[in-house]
Structure formats: structure tokens, C-alpha cells
Design a protein around this motif. Structure first.
Motif, PDB file in Angstrom:
ATOM      1  N   LEU A 373      48.934  39.414  45.350  1.00  0.00           N
ATOM      2  CA  LEU A 373      47.650  39.916  45.061  1.00  0.00           C
ATOM      3  C   LEU A 373      47.209  39.694  43.965  1.00  0.00           C
ATOM      4  O   LEU A 373      47.811  38.922  42.779  1.00  0.00           O
ATOM      5  CB  LEU A 373      48.499  41.372  44.746  1.00  0.00           C
ATOM      6  N   ALA A 374      45.897  39.976  43.502  1.00  0.00           N
ATOM      7  CA  ALA A 374      45.157  39.741  42.252  1.00  0.00           C
ATOM      8  C   ALA A 374      45.720  40.773  41.319  1.00  0.00           C
ATOM      9  O   ALA A 374      45.590  41.980  41.767  1.00  0.00           O
ATOM     10  CB  ALA A 374      43.650  39.830  42.564  1.00  0.00           C
ATOM     11  N   GLY A 375      46.040  40.279  40.046  1.00  0.00           N
ATOM     12  CA  GLY A 375      46.442  41.154  39.193  1.00  0.00           C
ATOM     13  C   GLY A 375      45.676  42.328  39.242  1.00  0.00           C
ATOM     14  O   GLY A 375      46.269  43.567  38.955  1.00  0.00           O
ATOM     15  N   PHE A 378      45.301  45.685  41.934  1.00  0.00           N
ATOM     16  CA  PHE A 378      46.434  46.747  42.361  1.00  0.00           C
ATOM     17  C   PHE A 378      46.196  47.994  41.526  1.00  0.00           C
ATOM     18  O   PHE A 378      46.007  48.202  40.521  1.00  0.00           O
ATOM     19  CB  PHE A 378      47.652  46.176  41.617  1.00  0.00           C
ATOM     20  N   GLY A 379      45.927  48.965  42.611  1.00  0.00           N
ATOM     21  CA  GLY A 379      45.319  50.231  42.196  1.00  0.00           C
ATOM     22  C   GLY A 379      46.324  51.397  41.989  1.00  0.00           C
ATOM     23  O   GLY A 379      46.076  52.521  41.609  1.00  0.00           O
ATOM     24  N   GLY A 380      47.471  50.845  42.257  1.00  0.00           N
ATOM     25  CA  GLY A 380      48.775  51.742  41.805  1.00  0.00           C
ATOM     26  C   GLY A 380      48.894  52.591  43.058  1.00  0.00           C
ATOM     27  O   GLY A 380      49.804  53.769  42.960  1.00  0.00           O
ATOM     28  N   GLN A 381      48.372  52.566  44.352  1.00  0.00           N
ATOM     29  CA  GLN A 381      48.506  53.667  45.307  1.00  0.00           C
ATOM     30  C   GLN A 381      49.290  52.709  46.467  1.00  0.00           C
ATOM     31  O   GLN A 381      48.522  51.586  46.891  1.00  0.00           O
ATOM     32  CB  GLN A 381      47.508  54.276  45.541  1.00  0.00           C
ATOM     33  N   LEU A 385      47.398  49.789  49.267  1.00  0.00           N
ATOM     34  CA  LEU A 385      47.991  48.226  49.750  1.00  0.00           C
ATOM     35  C   LEU A 385      48.202  48.289  51.113  1.00  0.00           C
ATOM     36  O   LEU A 385      47.952  47.056  51.775  1.00  0.00           O
ATOM     37  CB  LEU A 385      49.198  48.177  49.138  1.00  0.00           C
TER      38      LEU A 385
END
Lengths: 430, 142
Positions: A373-375, A378-381, A385
């Protein structure tokens, strides 16, 4: 800017005359001095005098990578031992290496071609090149090194790996250009991001010569964004000197191949029959000026096509399209022909995808693509993903006609090689 | 007054992944007040509410974890029948979808943690209903 304007902008008629003269000399040379070729000529009922035009080149025998291995160590040498100046080897994944010899003149000519490439991308005295390729038996670093010195650059022979040291050299000595592989360039961009270093503000990098592995236009963009540089696609192969065979000019649209040194053909990889300009096939090259080890019609296994249109930069040497794969890279999965570069193109076009991936084949044709994943993406959900996973799966399926299993991993967790990237792991038990 | 932030950390579904996260946080002296794990087949997201988000982020960054900070609304509700109902009804009436919700009870008081699309809008609406939205500092005192 030109290194050798006369040679680089020579009219097509003159260039072809020069090619024919050099081809005839090369044919005579190998016929007289290399038993391997003399025998091939005999088998084909061919004499050097039969070659009277460039079109006759197709009558010459093809040389394969297997031929080079069989002639290891010195079978293809066409000069006396006292005239040899350098030995490189090209290691395959299996079996014997290939022995590649240079005379003193060959070393200088390889540097000359390299110099053309560097000046073509805007480098000149005052430039500082950090050469991040492996020094040693591999041609990649040394041929670039000699060419860069010829142009008047300051060369930092850093070799590959050790990002901390690479960064320190860039900071302390103001490196303006780098020479490396696409996989290491991406890794290094990641490294800078993790360190919180903005290369545009904190480093002096302007150009990157990126080659030794095929890569896509999307990867070029990622490297350019990640390192804040102009990336010039660079093509070479050890059997043909190493780097400097074909590079991009400022147009960044196709790679000029130096036709006064190489006779260029595109052939159908299955039949070996020549294809017209514009059609995609296997690149076949004949050395026109090599002394120590001339090679006729070498099957590079690289898939490309010729761009026949004249280039706005003024160079008359034709351009190759970006290499889209190697004939021996092709994977057959559930009956479909797949080039790893197709997968790369899809992945690198999705912003939430990071810079590294691995293609795994196992069992009975099961294809798994593991993607970093691109750093920043990442949306935290977990739902996001899952949506990304579905998007990647669908896009890959549309491109390669096979539905892969897609796995997501964190940025920086896949292994990075410092030489050529090993992105395909084939463990199939077929 | 500061908004309550969750730290959401990416993790592969592999043995030891959660332990690596909790160990990093423990070593940095970060106290976890609440934890939730959402997972798909091969990966998941570990969400934690910690007493000090800054050192937590610092240690996660240093150890190479991927994470984001998520704004969450922490609402104090009565620990009695109808406490949760009042909040949910208000949100539904205003067409605000809950992304995630969970809660905990401590010392006879309940805290509801909710993630919504538009935190600012939800905050305004709930405040009008006299519901108490906690700050980061208040949550930690629970």
C-alpha cells in the motif's frame, strides 16, 4: 545538446551506407576469425561476398543466448589475446555465464555511445553522477562510469544498496544525477519519504538514468514524483556493451538506438522472420564496430517495436518503443499469455498502490499478486481496503484475462533486491 | 479542547502482528483505553484509543507501521435504559450514517464512540440535543 552532432544527425542515406560498409567488414571478420560463425555460414551455404545490401542481413545466422553460453569462455573472440582489454560476464539464472570481451577500442567506443546518451539528457561538465549500479563483472556500472568521465561529469562510484550511505553522498556532494534500476529507485523514494526528506528542497537531483529492468510509464511517473527528477529510460544489454545502446532524448518518447554501431531488426519471436517498422516483436542486434567480440543478429529476447517517424530532437537514429517484456518473461497462466509488465502497468496507475509488488504462481496455475500500500493512501478503514482490493482484482482481470488473488501488505514490507528485481516467483508444480 | 482521535493501524492477519503493535505502544509508555479490530480475510485494521496519541504515532512511525488518525465522537451517555437510543435516534433523524460504533462503561458512566462521515455536522446536532461530547482530555479521565 549533442556529444557527436555529426554522427547523431547524419542523413539516413549516409547512415545506411556506413552501416553496410561496417556490416560487410564485420561479416568478413567473423568469417575469417571465429570458427563458430564460419561453421554457421557453411551450414547456410553463405559466403561474405553474398552480403551486398542491408536487406541481405536477414540471410545471416541468428545468434542466441545459448550460443554465447556454449562458446564460453573464449569461443567468439575475434582478436589476438594481446588485444583484449576487459572481460565482463553476464550471468543467467541457470547454467554457465556468458564471457564478454572488449578490446581497448571497444571500451572506448562503449564509453563514446554512453557519452552521447548522457549529453542527450542534458548532462555536461559540472554534473555529478552517483552511479548506483553494481561494479564488478556486470557491465552496468563500469560502462556508465567511463562514459560519464568522458562527458566531464564528476562520478561517484557508490555502487548499489545502503540507502543511508547513498543519501549521505547526495547531501554532502550535491549529486545531480543517478544511475540505477527502477526497483531501487522506487525503494529509495520510499526511504526518503520515511525519513521525511523532500528531495526537491533538500537534494540537488535532476536526472535519473533508470534501466537494467523493463518498467512501465506509470512506474516512471512514480519515480519522477518520488525523487523529484526527470527519468530517462535507458536500455542496454551486456552482450551489446551494456548500457548506452539506446537511451531517451529530452522528448522522452522512445529510445534512440545508435545505428552506426548496431544494425537493428525486429523479428517474430516464434519464427525469427523480420517484421516491418512499427510492429512489435523481438529486438535483434548486430554489432557493427566491435573488434574483440562481434556478434551477428543477436536475439535480445526483448520485446519492442521501432518508431519510424523522425524525432523532433534532430537525431536521425531511429527510436525503440519502451521494452514491454522479454520473450522469456512471458508467463502462461490458465492458457493466457501474460507479461509481468502488464500487471505492473495496472498497479502503478492506482494511486493507493505503493511501490513494490510480487507476482506468485503456485499449485495448479494459481496467481497471487501481493501489493504494497502507498503510505499516504491508507485511510484507516478496513472497508476502504476491501474496496481497493476489489478494484485491483477487477482491473488486473480486465488486463490479463485471468482473475488473480490480490493481497495487500504494508508499505516497505516486501523484500527489495539491490540488483535486478525478482518480482515473479514461479513455484508451480506443473 | 481537542477532538478525540483514534489511531488506526494496518495489520496483516498473521500471528504476532497484533503483539508487535501492542509491544511497540507498551514500550513507548502509551496506555490503551480501548481497542477494536476490524478484519477482512488477509488483513485488518486495529483501532486504539490511547491516552497520548503523539508518542503513539511517533513509535509506530519509527517501527514502520502504516497508520492513520481518525476523528471519533466520544459521547457521554447515561448508563441506563434509553441512553444509547437517544443518540442513535438523533443521528438517524438527521440522516447521518454510522460507520462504526462501540462503547465502554467505566465507573457507572458510559461512553459511546462513533465514527461518521461528517463529524462536524454530527457534533453540532448532538450538542443541540444537550448531549455531552467529550474532549480527548475528558475521555482519559473516565
Amino acid at each position: 545538446m549533442f556529444w557527436d552532432q555529426e554522427a547523431e544527425t547524419m542523413g539516413r542515406g549516409g547512415l545506411e551506407q556506413l552501416q553496410l560498409r561496417r556490416l560487410k567488414a564485420t561479416v568478413r571478420r567473423v568469417y575469417e576469425r571465429v570458427p563458430f560463425y564460419r561453421q554457421k555460414f557453411a551450414e547456410a551455404g553463405l559466403q561474405p561476398r553474398h552480403i551486398t545490401s542491408l536487406a541481405d542481413a536477414r540471410r545471416l545466422p541468428l545468434t542466441t543466448s545459448a550460443d554465447l553460453r556454449e562458446q564460453y569462455p573464449r569461443g567468439l573472440v575475434a582478436v589476438d589475446a594481446t588485444e583484449l582489454a576487459r572481460l565482463h560476464t553476464s550471468s543467467g539464472t541457470t547454467g554457465k555465464p556468458k564471457g564478454l570481451f572488449f578490446s581497448r577500442k571497444d571500451v572506448d567506443r562503449a564509453a563514446e555511445l554512453m557519452a552521447r546518451c548522457l549529453v542527450m539528457a542534458g548532462l555536461g561538465p559540472g554534473g555529478i553522477l552517483q552511479n548506483m549500479m553494481t561494479y564488478g563483472m556486470f557491465t552496468g556500472a563500469l560502462v556508465m562510469h567511463y562514459g560519464a568521465e568522458k562527458v566531464g561529469l564528476l562520478v561517484i562510484p557508490s555502487g548499489p544498496g545502503n540507502s543511508e550511505k547513498q543519501l549521505l553522498l547526495m547531501q554532502d556532494f550535491g549529486t545531480t544525477a543517478i544511475h540505477t534500476t527502477p526497483s531501487y529507485a522506487l525503494y529509495f523514494a520510499d526511504y526518503l519519504e520515511k525519513k521525511g526528506i523532500d528531495p526537491r528542497r533538500e537534494l540537488s537531483l535532476r536526472q535519473g538514468f533508470i534501466g537494467a529492468e523493463p518498467y512501465s510509464e506509470e512506474t516512471r511517473r512514480k519515480i519522477e514524483q518520488g525523487l523529484g527528477i526527470d527519468v530517462y529510460n535507458s536500455y542496454g544489454l551486456s552482450e551489446m556493451n551494456g548500457p548506452g545502446v539506446a537511451f531517451e532524448c529530452a522528448e522522452k518518447h522512445g529510445l534512440h538506438i545508435w545505428e552506426d554501431f548496431f544494425l537493428v531488426e525486429i523479428v517474430d519471436p516464434r519464427t525469427g522472420e523480420p517484421l516491418p517498422d512499427g510492429e512489435r516483436g523481438e529486438l535483434v542486434l548486430t554489432t557493427l564496430c566491435r573488434e574483440a567480440m562481434p556478434i551477428l543478429r543477436y536475439r535480445t529476447r526483448d520485446i519492442t517495436s521501432i518508431l519510424p517517424q523522425p524525432c523532433p530532437c534532430g537525431r536521425t537514429h531511429r527510436r525503440l518503443n519502451r521494452i514491454t517484456g522479454r520473450t522469456d518473461d512471458m508467463l502462461i497462466v490458465r492458457g493466457s499469455n501474460i507479461y509481468p509488465q502488464q500487471i505492473e502497468r495496472v498497479l502503478m496507475d492506482i494511486p493507493a498502490v505503493g511501490r513494490n509488488y510480487v507476482i506468485l504462481l503456485e499449485g495448479l496455475d494459481e496467481l497471487t499478486v501481493t501489493v504494497e500500500l502507498a503510505g499516504a493512501g491508507f485511510g484507516g478503514q478496513v472497508e476502504k481496503l476491501v474496496r481497493l482490493q476489489t478494484e485491483i482484482t477487477d482491473k488486473l482481470r480486465a488486463e490479463i484475462m485471468v482473475k488473480p488473488k490480490v493481497e495487500l501488505v504494508a508499505a516497505g514490507t516486501l523484500p527489495v533486491s539491490e540488483g535486478k528485481a525478482r518480482r515473479v516467483i514461479d513455484k508451480r508444480s506443473l | 479542547m481537542s477532538e478525540v482521535k483514534l489511531v488506526a493501524i494496518f495489520a496483516e492477519n498473521k500471528t504476532g502482528q497484533l503483539a508487535a503493535i501492542t509491544q511497540a505502544l507498551a514500550q513507548a509508555g502509551v496506555n490503551i483505553r480501548w481497542v477494536a479490530i476490524a478484519s477482512s480475510e488477509a488483513f485488518g485494521v486495529v483501532k486504539v484509543l490511547v491516552n497520548e496519541p503523539d508518542p503513539a504515532c511517533e513509535v509506530l512511525r519509527a517501527k514502520g507501521f502504516m497508520f492513520s488518525l481518525l476523528e471519533v465522537l466520544a459521547i457521554a451517555v447515561e448508563d441506563q435504559p434509553g441512553g444509547l437510543d437517544a443518540v442513535v435516534k438523533t443521528l438517524a433523524r438527521n440522516k447521518i450514517n454510522l460507520r462504526n460504533a462501540s462503547g465502554f462503561v467505566a465507573h457507572g458512566r458510559a461512553v459511546l464512540l462513533i465514527e461518521v462521515e461528517s463529524a462536524a455536522k454530527a457534533r453540532r446536532i448532538l450538542a443541540k440535543k444537550q448531549l455531552h461530547i467529550l474532549t480527548q482530555e475528558e475521555v482519559m479521565e473516565f
